[in-house]
Every structure is written in C-alpha cells, then in structure tokens.
Design an enzyme around this catalytic site. Structure first.
Site, mmCIF file in Angstrom:
data_model
loop_
_atom_site.group_PDB
_atom_site.id
_atom_site.type_symbol
_atom_site.label_atom_id
_atom_site.label_comp_id
_atom_site.label_asym_id
_atom_site.label_seq_id
_atom_site.Cartn_x
_atom_site.Cartn_y
_atom_site.Cartn_z
ATOM 1 N N THR A 142 42.137 -53.946 -39.967
ATOM 2 C CA THR A 142 42.023 -54.808 -41.141
ATOM 3 C C THR A 142 42.791 -56.102 -40.917
ATOM 4 O OG1 THR A 142 42.369 -54.903 -43.548
ATOM 5 C CG2 THR A 142 44.071 -53.828 -42.248
ATOM 6 N N THR A 177 40.955 -46.555 -47.639
ATOM 7 C CA THR A 177 40.710 -47.977 -47.817
ATOM 8 C C THR A 177 41.033 -48.337 -49.250
ATOM 9 O OG1 THR A 177 39.051 -49.757 -47.620
ATOM 10 C CG2 THR A 177 38.268 -47.613 -48.403
ATOM 11 N N GLY A 178 41.489 -49.569 -49.461
ATOM 12 C CA GLY A 178 41.817 -49.974 -50.825
ATOM 13 C C GLY A 178 43.136 -50.710 -50.887
ATOM 14 N N ASP A 179 43.845 -50.547 -51.996
ATOM 15 C CA ASP A 179 45.121 -51.217 -52.219
ATOM 16 C C ASP A 179 46.201 -50.514 -51.407
ATOM 17 O OD1 ASP A 179 47.451 -52.383 -53.105
ATOM 18 O OD2 ASP A 179 46.889 -52.384 -55.219
ATOM 19 N N GLY A 180 46.413 -50.999 -50.215
ATOM 20 C CA GLY A 180 47.310 -50.326 -49.285
ATOM 21 C C GLY A 180 48.745 -50.266 -49.747
ATOM 22 N N ARG A 206 53.868 -59.114 -44.491
ATOM 23 C CA ARG A 206 53.407 -57.880 -45.142
ATOM 24 C C ARG A 206 52.579 -57.037 -44.180
ATOM 25 N NH1 ARG A 206 48.060 -55.505 -46.536
ATOM 26 N NH2 ARG A 206 48.367 -54.282 -48.445
ATOM 27 N N VAL A 207 52.871 -55.748 -44.156
ATOM 28 C CA VAL A 207 52.075 -54.775 -43.422
ATOM 29 C C VAL A 207 51.602 -53.734 -44.423
ATOM 30 C CG1 VAL A 207 52.095 -52.990 -41.636
ATOM 31 C CG2 VAL A 207 53.322 -55.137 -41.263
ATOM 32 N N GLY A 208 50.314 -53.444 -44.425
ATOM 33 C CA GLY A 208 49.756 -52.508 -45.391
ATOM 34 C C GLY A 208 49.719 -51.085 -44.885
ATOM 35 N N ASP A 209 48.821 -50.301 -45.460
ATOM 36 C CA ASP A 209 48.729 -48.883 -45.112
ATOM 37 C C ASP A 209 47.979 -48.631 -43.813
ATOM 38 O OD1 ASP A 209 46.290 -49.728 -46.284
ATOM 39 O OD2 ASP A 209 45.781 -47.668 -46.832
ATOM 40 N N THR A 221 39.295 -52.394 -45.533
ATOM 41 C CA THR A 221 39.642 -51.853 -44.216
ATOM 42 C C THR A 221 38.485 -51.034 -43.657
ATOM 43 O OG1 THR A 221 41.929 -51.648 -44.944
ATOM 44 C CG2 THR A 221 41.287 -50.366 -43.008
ATOM 45 N N SER A 247 37.094 -58.948 -44.218
ATOM 46 C CA SER A 247 38.373 -58.250 -44.400
ATOM 47 C C SER A 247 38.844 -57.544 -43.138
ATOM 48 C CB SER A 247 38.250 -57.233 -45.539
ATOM 49 O OG SER A 247 37.264 -56.280 -45.230
#
Length: 334
Positions: A212, A245-248, A222-225, A194, A63
């Site tokens: 990540t 870390t997790g569902d960004g 898509r860009v996450g947190d 992450t 990941s």
C-alpha cells in the site's frame, strides 16, 4: 469475464479447491499474476510477490504503488510485508521512499536479514544496496492531489489536540492547550485500498502479503497496519491465512489477521473467522472502515466487512482450479 460473473452466483461461496489465490478488492490483474506464478512452478511466496508487485506497477486504485496518497509534505511512501506460513518468517518495510517495488524489498528483508521490519530512509538505503532501483515516486497526479489539499486548508488531515485548529488550518502545528476526544473524520473508502493477498499451494503451504501507499495526507513517518504481521496479513501453514484492508490506524490495534488465523486453527470456518475479527473491532470503533479475507488449508475461503455509509459490500477476487479463472466475489457488510 461474463462467465466469471455468472459463476459467481452459481458456485457455492467458499468452494474448496487448491491451489488458491485470494486478494482484497477487484484487483484482478494481481490475482492473475499470482496464479500465473504458481502455474509456472513458482512457490507460494513467489506468487504473493508477483501478485502484489503487479498491483504496485498498476498503481491499483491509486492506493497501491507510486504516485498515490501523498503525505503532508506531498511525498508518496510505501508499506509492504510478506509472510512464509511454513517457517513463520516475515519481511516488511514501512515508510519506504524512492523504491517502487515495496513487496520485493519486503521479501529481501526476510531473505537477506535476520530482521522482520525496516522503516524510513534506512529501509530505502537497504533496498538500494540490494540492487533495487531508486526512482521518484511522485507523479503529476500526486502533485495535483497535494496541491488541491493545500488549497483546501489541508483538509482532511489526521491531526488532533494541536494548534492552530487542524479542522480549519494547515500547520505547522504545536500541542494544543487541552486534550479533546478524537475527531470524527469523513470516511474515504478509496484512501485505504491496500492489496492483501493469500496464496495456498496444492499441498497446503500458505503465504500472505500486503502492499500500500498508505493513507492520503498522512502525517509524515506514519506507518499503517499493512507491514505489521498479524495486522495487515498473517500466514500459518497449519491453519491458513488472512489479510486486512481499511483504516489501518484502527485495525492494527486488534491484529485482525492473526485473530482470524488463530480461529481457523481451532476449526472455525473462514467466513466466521473473518466476521469475528471484524466484530472485535466494532465493539470499540463501530464506525470504522475495514474488511478481512480469510482462507484455510483445505481451500475454503470467506470475507467480512464493517457496514458504514458508502460501504455496504466488499469485493474481492479468487482464483482456483474451479473454474480456473479469476472469480469476482462480494460479501455484504454487517
């Protein structure tokens, strides 16, 4: 290593000593790389960069780094950020292509521009201009993951309110006739691992960073947190640091790292600060997958996580002078 596990139960959780390295998940090689950078005379920023870079090279849990989490087109892209808690400067990249060392590019954004975040193809061109090597981020493993996903009718995916029905078919998609409530997706705790890292120097200087390859099968672009200051991580040398870390896609809406650091600034202990930032998200998304690590400038640290099926305990790694070796810690989710 056996000694580390024994000490995990003998030492009080969050024992205070500086300098300190703490990172999400059992990515011990990254912890050691960061600690080694400090011991060699490097700054806290050097330590964060070295630690996250080690995880990128090791492809931690698939990941982080190249060759993991292919998007809907089968491409791996990277997100990363680094923050200087002394100056409050941030450098970040999102949707980075062709460059393996995302955390290095993030630092270059911070030190070579007046910007905070560069994204997409332009971020990749910037990296190449700064001397980073362009390489293919695809591997046999990522191709296999993508190929199997196509065979499975593009399941799972992140589409909703589109046609054809994304729960049964691949795209291309068009807007659906009606808007429905959000889809319930099966949680994959290995799809969001992450690396988030906090480093606090012997004099209380704080730096934090993340790296990540994002969510498996994400919509391209898509860009996450992870590269968002205050979401993926945050550092303030007057208080401490935090990383998530997790569902960004969910967590970035609540800036959990910023909230945790602000709480520590008012005197809240790290464990409580982490738990409060998780609780804030649970109010709206009780089934979200995520965890936060926190550390203050006295060397105390803590963590918290949201309990969901398949995820009842969160593991992270700490390195300080007691016992002067990487220490695997865990916290029960709530």
């Amino acid at each position: 290593m056996l000694l580390c596990f024994i000490l995990m139960f003998l030492l009080p959780f969050g024992q205070a000593t500086l300098p300190l390295v703490i990172n999400t998940w059992p990515f011990e090689h990254a912890t050691v790389a960061a600690w080694s950078a400090l011991q060699a005379g490097g700054s806290v920023l050097d330590a964060v960069e070295k630690g996250c870079a080690r995880c990128e090279a090791d492809q931690c849990d698939g990941s982080v780094g190249f060759g993991g989490s292919p998007d809907e087109r089968g491409e791996t892209t990277l997100d990363a950020m680094i923050m200087n808690g002394n100056t409050m400067e941030v450098g970040a990249v999102g949707d980075l292509r062709r460059i393996k060392n995302a955390i290095g590019v993030a630092r270059a954004v911070m030190e070579r521009t007046d910007h905070t975040l560069l994204v997409g193809e332009s971020a990749s061109v910037f990296a190449e201009n700064m001397g980073f090597t362009a390489e293919d981020l695809t591997t046999n493993k990522s191709i296999s993951i993508f190929t199997q996903w196509l065979k499975d009718n593009c399941q799972p995916n992140y589409r909703k309110n589109v046609s054809p029905d994304p729960s049964q078919y691949c795209g291309p998609y068009k807007p659906g006739a009606t808007l429905r409530q959000r889809r319930k997706r099966q949680i994959d705790i290995h799809a969001h691992d992450t690396i988030g890292m906090i480093v606090i120097g012997k004099d209380g200087q704080v730096a934090a960073g993340t790296s990540t390859n994002g969510a498996n099968h994400k919509v391209p672009g898509r860009v996450g947190d992870s590269p968002i200051a205050g979401a993926g991580s945050y550092a303030d040398s007057t208080a401490g640091g935090a990383a998530a870390t997790g569902d960004g896609d969910v967590m970035m809406r609540f800036l959990p790292s910023y909230l945790a650091v602000e709480l520590m600034k008012t005197g809240t202990d790290p464990s409580t600060a982490c738990k409060t930032s998780i609780s804030r998200i649970k109010i709206h998304y009780p089934g979200f997958f995520g965890a936060v690590i926190c550390a203050n400038t006295t060397g105390h640290y803590g963590a918290a996580c949201n309990k969901v099926p398949g995820f009842s305990k969160f593991t992270f790694v700490v390195y300080n002078s007691q016992p002067n070796s990487p220490l695997l810690q865990s916290v029960d989710c709530f």
